[in-house]
Scaffold this motif. Sequence first.
Motif, PDB file in Angstrom:
ATOM      1  N   SER A  39      -3.044 -11.492 -18.117  1.00  0.00           N
ATOM      2  CA  SER A  39      -3.426 -11.000 -16.791  1.00  0.00           C
ATOM      3  C   SER A  39      -4.213  -9.712 -16.954  1.00  0.00           C
ATOM      4  O   SER A  39      -3.760  -8.782 -17.620  1.00  0.00           O
ATOM      5  CB  SER A  39      -2.188 -10.739 -15.937  1.00  0.00           C
ATOM      6  OG  SER A  39      -1.445 -11.923 -15.772  1.00  0.00           O
ATOM      7  N   ALA A  42      -6.696  -6.299 -19.296  1.00  0.00           N
ATOM      8  CA  ALA A  42      -5.934  -6.380 -20.536  1.00  0.00           C
ATOM      9  C   ALA A  42      -6.872  -6.343 -21.732  1.00  0.00           C
ATOM     10  O   ALA A  42      -8.041  -6.730 -21.632  1.00  0.00           O
ATOM     11  CB  ALA A  42      -5.106  -7.659 -20.567  1.00  0.00           C
ATOM     12  N   ARG A  56      -3.153  -3.336 -24.193  1.00  0.00           N
ATOM     13  CA  ARG A  56      -2.793  -2.963 -22.827  1.00  0.00           C
ATOM     14  C   ARG A  56      -2.849  -4.205 -21.964  1.00  0.00           C
ATOM     15  O   ARG A  56      -3.537  -5.177 -22.296  1.00  0.00           O
ATOM     16  CB  ARG A  56      -3.692  -1.867 -22.272  1.00  0.00           C
ATOM     17  CG  ARG A  56      -5.071  -2.331 -21.856  1.00  0.00           C
ATOM     18  CD  ARG A  56      -5.854  -1.200 -21.196  1.00  0.00           C
ATOM     19  NE  ARG A  56      -7.224  -1.636 -20.994  1.00  0.00           N
ATOM     20  CZ  ARG A  56      -7.735  -1.944 -19.811  1.00  0.00           C
ATOM     21  NH1 ARG A  56      -7.002  -1.830 -18.722  1.00  0.00           N
ATOM     22  NH2 ARG A  56      -8.978  -2.350 -19.710  1.00  0.00           N
ATOM     23  N   GLN A  58      -0.885  -7.324 -19.508  1.00  0.00           N
ATOM     24  CA  GLN A  58       0.285  -8.186 -19.434  1.00  0.00           C
ATOM     25  C   GLN A  58      -0.008  -9.544 -20.039  1.00  0.00           C
ATOM     26  O   GLN A  58      -1.057 -10.137 -19.790  1.00  0.00           O
ATOM     27  CB  GLN A  58       0.697  -8.373 -17.975  1.00  0.00           C
ATOM     28  CG  GLN A  58       1.871  -9.311 -17.809  1.00  0.00           C
ATOM     29  CD  GLN A  58       2.313  -9.427 -16.364  1.00  0.00           C
ATOM     30  OE1 GLN A  58       2.142  -8.510 -15.578  1.00  0.00           O
ATOM     31  NE2 GLN A  58       2.889 -10.565 -16.013  1.00  0.00           N
ATOM     32  N   THR A  60       2.170 -13.343 -20.904  1.00  0.00           N
ATOM     33  CA  THR A  60       3.363 -14.179 -20.929  1.00  0.00           C
ATOM     34  C   THR A  60       3.157 -15.185 -22.043  1.00  0.00           C
ATOM     35  O   THR A  60       2.090 -15.805 -22.135  1.00  0.00           O
ATOM     36  CB  THR A  60       3.567 -14.914 -19.590  1.00  0.00           C
ATOM     37  OG1 THR A  60       3.710 -13.926 -18.565  1.00  0.00           O
ATOM     38  CG2 THR A  60       4.811 -15.787 -19.621  1.00  0.00           C
ATOM     39  N   THR A  74       2.526  -4.660 -30.150  1.00  0.00           N
ATOM     40  CA  THR A  74       2.071  -3.685 -29.165  1.00  0.00           C
ATOM     41  C   THR A  74       2.048  -2.313 -29.832  1.00  0.00           C
ATOM     42  O   THR A  74       2.547  -2.168 -30.946  1.00  0.00           O
ATOM     43  CB  THR A  74       3.000  -3.648 -27.926  1.00  0.00           C
ATOM     44  OG1 THR A  74       4.195  -2.931 -28.253  1.00  0.00           O
ATOM     45  CG2 THR A  74       3.328  -5.047 -27.415  1.00  0.00           C
ATOM     46  N   ALA A  87       7.630 -12.206 -21.355  1.00  0.00           N
ATOM     47  CA  ALA A  87       6.440 -11.473 -20.922  1.00  0.00           C
ATOM     48  C   ALA A  87       6.499 -10.063 -21.493  1.00  0.00           C
ATOM     49  O   ALA A  87       7.576  -9.503 -21.684  1.00  0.00           O
ATOM     50  CB  ALA A  87       6.376 -11.412 -19.400  1.00  0.00           C
ATOM     51  N   VAL A  89       4.440  -6.207 -20.964  1.00  0.00           N
ATOM     52  CA  VAL A  89       3.493  -5.386 -20.220  1.00  0.00           C
ATOM     53  C   VAL A  89       3.339  -4.083 -20.980  1.00  0.00           C
ATOM     54  O   VAL A  89       4.335  -3.408 -21.265  1.00  0.00           O
ATOM     55  CB  VAL A  89       3.994  -5.101 -18.782  1.00  0.00           C
ATOM     56  CG1 VAL A  89       2.968  -4.267 -18.025  1.00  0.00           C
ATOM     57  CG2 VAL A  89       4.290  -6.396 -18.042  1.00  0.00           C
ATOM     58  N   ASP A  91       1.406  -0.307 -21.316  1.00  0.00           N
ATOM     59  CA  ASP A  91       0.558   0.776 -20.821  1.00  0.00           C
ATOM     60  C   ASP A  91       0.550   1.872 -21.886  1.00  0.00           C
ATOM     61  O   ASP A  91       1.050   1.660 -22.987  1.00  0.00           O
ATOM     62  CB  ASP A  91       1.013   1.278 -19.446  1.00  0.00           C
ATOM     63  CG  ASP A  91       2.420   1.871 -19.443  1.00  0.00           C
ATOM     64  OD1 ASP A  91       2.890   2.357 -20.496  1.00  0.00           O
ATOM     65  OD2 ASP A  91       3.059   1.856 -18.378  1.00  0.00           O
ATOM     66  N   THR A  95       6.119  -0.264 -23.630  1.00  0.00           N
ATOM     67  CA  THR A  95       6.042  -1.722 -23.590  1.00  0.00           C
ATOM     68  C   THR A  95       7.277  -2.203 -22.849  1.00  0.00           C
ATOM     69  O   THR A  95       8.401  -1.836 -23.200  1.00  0.00           O
ATOM     70  CB  THR A  95       6.038  -2.322 -25.010  1.00  0.00           C
ATOM     71  OG1 THR A  95       4.855  -1.895 -25.696  1.00  0.00           O
ATOM     72  CG2 THR A  95       6.087  -3.842 -24.975  1.00  0.00           C
ATOM     73  N   THR A 121      15.404  -7.392 -19.051  1.00  0.00           N
ATOM     74  CA  THR A 121      14.176  -6.604 -19.144  1.00  0.00           C
ATOM     75  C   THR A 121      14.504  -5.344 -19.922  1.00  0.00           C
ATOM     76  O   THR A 121      15.530  -4.704 -19.681  1.00  0.00           O
ATOM     77  CB  THR A 121      13.652  -6.245 -17.744  1.00  0.00           C
ATOM     78  OG1 THR A 121      13.408  -7.456 -17.023  1.00  0.00           O
ATOM     79  CG2 THR A 121      12.369  -5.439 -17.832  1.00  0.00           C
ATOM     80  N   ARG A 123      12.630  -1.734 -21.673  1.00  0.00           N
ATOM     81  CA  ARG A 123      11.449  -0.878 -21.823  1.00  0.00           C
ATOM     82  C   ARG A 123      11.534  -0.137 -23.153  1.00  0.00           C
ATOM     83  O   ARG A 123      12.549   0.484 -23.460  1.00  0.00           O
ATOM     84  CB  ARG A 123      11.359   0.135 -20.682  1.00  0.00           C
ATOM     85  CG  ARG A 123      10.136   1.045 -20.801  1.00  0.00           C
ATOM     86  CD  ARG A 123      10.014   1.995 -19.629  1.00  0.00           C
ATOM     87  NE  ARG A 123       9.974   1.310 -18.356  1.00  0.00           N
ATOM     88  CZ  ARG A 123       8.888   0.745 -17.809  1.00  0.00           C
ATOM     89  NH1 ARG A 123       7.752   0.796 -18.454  1.00  0.00           N
ATOM     90  NH2 ARG A 123       8.966   0.144 -16.636  1.00  0.00           N
TER      91      ARG A 123
END
Length: 131
Positions: A39, A42, A56, A58, A60, A74, A87, A89, A91, A95, A121, A123
Amino acid sequence: WATSQDSTIRDKRLSTGRHRLERGVVEFRLDAGATATLSGPAEIKLTDSPRLHLDRGQVTVVVHSETHEFVVQTPHAEIVDRGTEFAAVVDESSTLVHVFEGSVEAVLPSGDTLQILPETTFRISVDEAED
C-alpha cells in the motif's frame, strides 16, 4: 509505481532492486511462494533471495507453505515468516507488525528474537521493542 506512466500493470515481472509506490495498492507474487500486497506510499527493495526489504509503507504478506521461509527486512527488525499471514507498517521511528494467522519471529538488531502470535500487534521502535 513511481517509475511507470501506466497505472495498471498486469502479468509483468518486477525486477530486483528498489521500487517506490507513490499511491494505491499493488499485489504481487514472489518467487519464494509468498504473495505481497503493498500500500502506497511505500518503498521496497527486491532481491533474488526469499526476502523483501520494506523501507517505508505497509505490506501484507501471505506465505503459502510452512516449508518456505520468507523474510521482510525493515530498518528496525527482520520479520521471519513460515507459512502465515501478517502485515508490517514502517515509518521513520518504528515497525508495527500484526499477525493475522500463524506466528512470526521478529529478530531485533540486538539479536533478540520475539515470537509474535496470531491476532497480536507489536511495535518495534528504534530504541526498543514495545507492546
